[in-house]
Design an enzyme around this catalytic site. Structure first.
Site, short mmCIF file in Angstrom:
data_model
loop_
_atom_site.label_atom_id
_atom_site.label_comp_id
_atom_site.label_asym_id
_atom_site.label_seq_id
_atom_site.Cartn_x
_atom_site.Cartn_y
_atom_site.Cartn_z
N ARG A 154 -3.71 -13.81 -8.03
CA ARG A 154 -2.62 -13.14 -7.30
C ARG A 154 -2.01 -14.07 -6.26
O ARG A 154 -0.82 -13.99 -5.96
CB ARG A 154 -3.14 -11.86 -6.63
CG ARG A 154 -4.25 -12.09 -5.61
CD ARG A 154 -4.65 -10.80 -4.93
NE ARG A 154 -5.81 -11.02 -4.05
CZ ARG A 154 -5.97 -10.45 -2.88
NH1 ARG A 154 -5.05 -9.63 -2.42
NH2 ARG A 154 -7.06 -10.67 -2.16
N SER A 181 -0.82 -7.88 -0.31
CA SER A 181 -1.90 -7.94 -1.30
C SER A 181 -1.48 -8.67 -2.57
O SER A 181 -2.27 -9.39 -3.17
CB SER A 181 -2.35 -6.52 -1.67
OG SER A 181 -2.95 -5.88 -0.57
N GLU A 202 7.40 3.20 -6.58
CA GLU A 202 7.38 2.26 -7.70
C GLU A 202 8.43 2.57 -8.75
O GLU A 202 9.02 1.65 -9.35
CB GLU A 202 5.98 2.25 -8.35
CG GLU A 202 4.89 1.67 -7.48
CD GLU A 202 4.36 2.65 -6.44
OE1 GLU A 202 3.57 2.22 -5.58
OE2 GLU A 202 4.75 3.84 -6.50
N PHE A 227 -0.48 1.07 -9.89
CA PHE A 227 0.70 1.78 -9.39
C PHE A 227 1.90 1.65 -10.33
O PHE A 227 2.81 2.48 -10.28
CB PHE A 227 1.07 1.27 -7.99
CG PHE A 227 -0.05 1.42 -6.99
CD1 PHE A 227 -1.08 2.33 -7.20
CD2 PHE A 227 -0.08 0.65 -5.84
CE1 PHE A 227 -2.12 2.46 -6.29
CE2 PHE A 227 -1.12 0.78 -4.92
CZ PHE A 227 -2.13 1.69 -5.14
N HIS A 251 -4.48 -6.80 -8.86
CA HIS A 251 -5.70 -6.00 -8.70
C HIS A 251 -6.04 -5.27 -10.01
O HIS A 251 -6.45 -4.11 -10.01
CB HIS A 251 -5.55 -5.01 -7.56
CG HIS A 251 -5.41 -5.65 -6.21
ND1 HIS A 251 -4.39 -6.53 -5.92
CD2 HIS A 251 -6.15 -5.54 -5.08
CE1 HIS A 251 -4.50 -6.94 -4.66
NE2 HIS A 251 -5.58 -6.36 -4.13
N ASP A 259 -12.12 -1.69 -3.65
CA ASP A 259 -10.99 -0.78 -3.49
C ASP A 259 -11.20 0.58 -4.16
O ASP A 259 -10.41 1.50 -3.97
CB ASP A 259 -9.71 -1.43 -4.05
CG ASP A 259 -9.21 -2.55 -3.16
OD1 ASP A 259 -9.75 -2.68 -2.05
OD2 ASP A 259 -8.30 -3.29 -3.58
#
Length: 400
Positions: A154, A181, A202, A227, A251, A259
């Site tokens: 990421r 993030s 989103e 998401f 993620h 998480d």
């Protein structure tokens, strides 16, 4: 009016106007069938600059407008019956006369004028970004790489996005309130005029990106892979419309244990993979899918996505992962990498599981078994080529 009933009072145009005003919009209610009113409303877009308030245009329309026979309940999605066609067409002709466009005719096929011959625009050239180490240096990760530390994919995405922004002004970044993030925040700080913070919405982010794509830009959307699941409808509509979307879901998978399971995306693989096996308007896969296992592959794949015509989806990992590739290594659509060769069995994996398969191969080697480990970083996968790497007696064609 909806499909099966009238909308609720809360969905009336009056309530919508009040809601928009409460949210700080400048509101204009217009007759959605009046070209002059539509034109006047759009000519007021300058009001956005006055006080930085957005403009909301609420158009009052009638379902079946233009032909009274097609108005009212029960007409939604129902074709005109043959014996009613003459009546409906007659009403549409009368509407045309009322608007003063009854004499407007199209003679033959409508063809746009032939474009003038021009030099190939500079934007059509492949986008080349900085070398891997230089890209990391733009965001302060070069010292970690030099020290041999693992780097999360990421973070490599964030570095590549900055490098892309520096290489081509068409690149636009979008995020949904998780830029710290996904590391899209690095792009936002470097190119604030080309970054759109879409907050926790989103679906709207994807729709905005489709519009950005239609304007000739290259939109890179990022949020947690989980998401993106909220926006599958908007993503599919954008794909159908040929939008040049670049989606990165961070993620991904179960490795972000801290998480919790509500953040772990698993079905995104199935959703996007299904689009890799159908053709889009340009003859290419409707979606090109990538799952890089380390920072180098993620950096280079992000560059590759910018040069592909059509929708792309990339999963990135939260975890810091060991560097597997050389900075100069290249990657391709549908490609795979053989990281280790053995004669006894073959592991085919992607993302974090590539590292786990390499560990398993080490353990098997202690027992005298040698394994081939393949990083299947892209879909649609070149399965025939991979099957040829299996031990001969275990290949599908061996038993024919």
């Amino acid at each position: 009016m909806a499909q099966s009933d009238w909308v609720s009072p809360q969905q009336s145009y009056q309530r919508l106007a009040e809601k928009c005003e409460a949210f700080g919009f400048i509101v204009r209610i217009i007759d959605g069938h009046d070209p002059l009113e539509i034109g006047r409303a759009f000519n007021e877009l300058h009001v956005i600059k006055n006080g930085n308030r957005p403009l909301a245009i609420i158009a009052r329309t009638v379902k079946g407008w233009g032909a009274a026979a097609e108005q009212g309940m029960g007409k939604h999605g129902t074709p005109v019956k043959k014996d009613k066609m003459g009546e409906v067409i007659g009403q549409l002709d009368q509407t045309a006369r009322d608007l003063g466009v009854a004499d407007y005719k199209l003679n033959g096929e409508l063809k746009p004028p032939a474009p003038k011959a021009t030099a190939k625009p500079a934007e059509s050239k492949p986008i080349k970004i900085a070398a891997f180490q230089d890209g990391l240096a733009m965001v302060g990760l070069d010292k970690d790489f030099a020290a041999g530390k693992p780097i999360a994919p990421r973070k490599a995405y964030g570095a590549a996005l900055v490098a892309l922004g520096a290489a081509d002004k068409r690149v636009v970044g979008l995020d949904a309130d998780v830029k710290n993030s996904t590391h899209a925040e690095w792009f936002a700080k470097r190119f604030p005029e080309r970054f759109l913070e879409c907050k926790i919405a989103e679906q709207n982010m994807v729709s905005v990106a489709a519009g950005v794509s239609a304007a000739g830009k290259i939109p890179f959307c990022s949020t947690f892979a989980k998401f993106f699941e909220r926006a599958y409808d908007q993503i599919e509509m954008a794909i159908i419309g040929g939008a040049n979307l670049k989606l990165t879901g961070s993620h991904a998978g179960v490795t972000l244990a801290a998480d919790g399971p509500s953040q772990m995306s698993l079905p995104d693989v199935a959703f996007f993979r299904s689009f890799t096996h159908v053709k889009n308007f340009n003859g290419r896969p409707a979606v090109t899918y990538f799952f890089p296992a380390d920072a180098v592959s993620c950096y280079r794949i992000t560059e590759l996505m910018a040069n592909l015509d059509g929708a792309c989806y990339q999963r990135t990992l939260r975890a810091e992962t060991k560097i597997l590739y050389k900075p100069e290594d290249t990657f391709e659509v549908g490609g795979f990498k053989v990281l280790r060769e053995g004669k006894d069995l073959v592991f085919v994996a992607a993302g974090y599981m590539v590292h786990e398969c390499l560990k398993a191969a080490d353990e098997l080697a202690k027992a005298g078994k040698k394994a081939t480990v393949i990083d299947a970083y892209s879909l649609p996968l070149k399965t025939d080529e991979i099957l040829q790497l299996a031990p001969e007696e275990r290949r599908p064609d061996h038993h024919r």
